[in-house]
Design an enzyme around this catalytic site. Structure first.
Site, mmCIF file in Angstrom:
data_model
loop_
_atom_site.group_PDB
_atom_site.id
_atom_site.type_symbol
_atom_site.label_atom_id
_atom_site.label_comp_id
_atom_site.label_asym_id
_atom_site.label_seq_id
_atom_site.Cartn_x
_atom_site.Cartn_y
_atom_site.Cartn_z
ATOM 1 N N GLU A 177 42.187 40.279 35.771
ATOM 2 C CA GLU A 177 41.831 40.673 37.141
ATOM 3 C C GLU A 177 43.002 40.495 38.106
ATOM 4 O OE1 GLU A 177 38.551 38.528 38.941
ATOM 5 O OE2 GLU A 177 38.543 39.830 40.687
ATOM 6 N N LYS A 219 40.002 44.316 35.318
ATOM 7 C CA LYS A 219 39.127 44.207 36.497
ATOM 8 C C LYS A 219 39.974 44.401 37.751
ATOM 9 C CE LYS A 219 35.837 41.140 38.808
ATOM 10 N NZ LYS A 219 34.663 40.292 38.597
HETATM 11 P P1 13P Z 1 33.641 40.346 44.373
HETATM 12 O O1 13P Z 1 32.900 41.514 43.753
HETATM 13 O O2 13P Z 1 32.831 39.602 45.410
HETATM 14 O O3 13P Z 1 35.027 40.725 44.831
HETATM 15 O O4 13P Z 1 33.811 39.286 43.212
HETATM 16 C C1 13P Z 1 34.256 39.709 41.993
HETATM 17 C C2 13P Z 1 35.069 38.646 41.380
HETATM 18 O O5 13P Z 1 34.822 38.261 40.262
HETATM 19 C C3 13P Z 1 36.194 38.092 42.142
HETATM 20 O O6 13P Z 1 36.998 37.309 41.320
#
Ligand code: 13P
Length: 343
Positions: A177, A219
């Protein structure tokens, strides 16, 4: 887990119009969200909050996985079984956030590096024994004057790749991510440029660390205007820019792209995902959701920490998950927002 098992797990997490609930806020972050609504934050109230989501009747129809954090994976539900088992029994694999958060990056004021690589191998082994089948690590990239710096992008890309390689060694599918934040007054074009640079650096680092692309998920943020930008891009512009950027920078070997919501409203996050999936042209990966706030906020507002509101909270969550599941197939319509379909 063999490579094939990693690939099967990765594919299943992004398939079939299902998506992931990110319920992995740290104790400090979830406490802020609860306390903003005057709900006391205790280990018990945080457990009750998470249990509301995990026991929503019929939710397995829309969820392919749930990301937990350290406190939750160790907790038991009010009925006795471990919360991770409550999910697994519904066929929803539990995942685990394993980073230790974004800390100030030395020499780069206003920028962060995500920490947590020390002893990560041991923690992954423990989490796998507790039932985790996938993991998450979030890098945070801010857009600003001369930001992000090359130092910030390369340090975070390197850490993401080291984490991903360790996960695969332990048989956990890494969710990689790299979040480019929405904060700022920059236009969508700047978000596209930075997101492209960051993805480029991340995939270079994953290649260097010999991460199997077939056994991971990406992500990312959507490509979107800065929150304070006067010119907010349309839903279609966001969809076009996001897909263009991903096509340029994400290898087709990656089975799935699971978006974060990043502070978008719940309905807008659904509309964007739907618009991306409806675009014509090649999409070599599944495109679905791994939302935190956009899946939880309406349910939290309906629940307010009160036992008598449990049904209302679960209905709100079911409804939002159902809309996002349709959006993952490009089949969402605004009429779905007013239909009340209960499991
Ligand atoms: P949000 O969808 O609130 O951005 O959170 C996703 C997430 O896992 C952030 O690390």
């Amino acid at each position: 887990m063999t490579t094939t098992e990693l690939e099967t797990t990765a594919r299943a997490l992004a398939a079939g119009g299902k998506g992931i609930l990110a319920a992995d806020e740290t104790v400090s972050t979830v406490s802020k969200r609860l306390e903003a609504l005057r709900i006391e934050s205790t280990a018990d109230s945080r457990r009750a909050y998470r249990e509301m989501f995990f026991t929503t009747p019929g939710i397995a129809e829309f969820l392919s996985g749930v990301i937990l954090q350290d406190e939750t994976i160790r907790q038991r539900s009010s009925k006795g079984p471990r919360l991770a088992d409550v999910l697994a029994q519904q066929g929803i694999p539990p995942g685990i956030k394993v980073d230790h958060g974004a800390k100030p990056l030395a020499g780069s004021p206003g920028e962060t590096i995500t920490e947590g690589l020390d002893a990560l191998r041991d923690r992954l082994e423990e989490y796998r024994a507790m039932g985790a089948r996938f993991a998450k690590w979030r890098a945070v990239i801010a857009i600003g004057d001369k930001r992000p710096s090359p130092a910030c992008v390369s340090a975070n890309a390197h850490a993401l790749a080291r984490y991903a390689a360790l996960c695969q060694e332990e048989g956990l599918v890494p969710i990689v991510e790299p979040e480019v934040l929405m904060d700022g007054s920059h236009p969508i074009e700047r978000c596209e440029e930075v997101t492209g640079d960051v993805l480029h650096a991340v995939f270079d680092a994953l290649f260097d660390q010999r991460v199997s692309l077939e056994g991971m998920l990406l992500k990312p943020n959507m490509v979107i205007s800065g929150k304070e930008c006067a010119r907010q891009a349309s839903i279609d512009d966001v969809a076009q820019a996001t897909l263009r950027c991903l096509r340029r920078h994400v290898p087709a070997a990656v089975p799935g792209i699971v978006f974060l919501s990043g502070g978008q409203s719940p309905v807008l996050a659904t509309e964007h995902l739907n618009a991306i999936n409806r675009l014509e042209g090649p999409k070599p990966w599944k495109l679905t959701f791994s939302y935190g706030r956009a899946l939880q906020d309406e349910a939290l507002q309906a629940w307010l920490g009160k036992r008598e509101n449990l049904d209302a909270g679960q209905q709100a969550f079911y409804q939002r998950a159902r809309c996002n599941s349709a959006a993952a197939l490009g089949q969402y319509t605004s009429a779905m927002e007013v239909e009340r379909v209960i499991a």
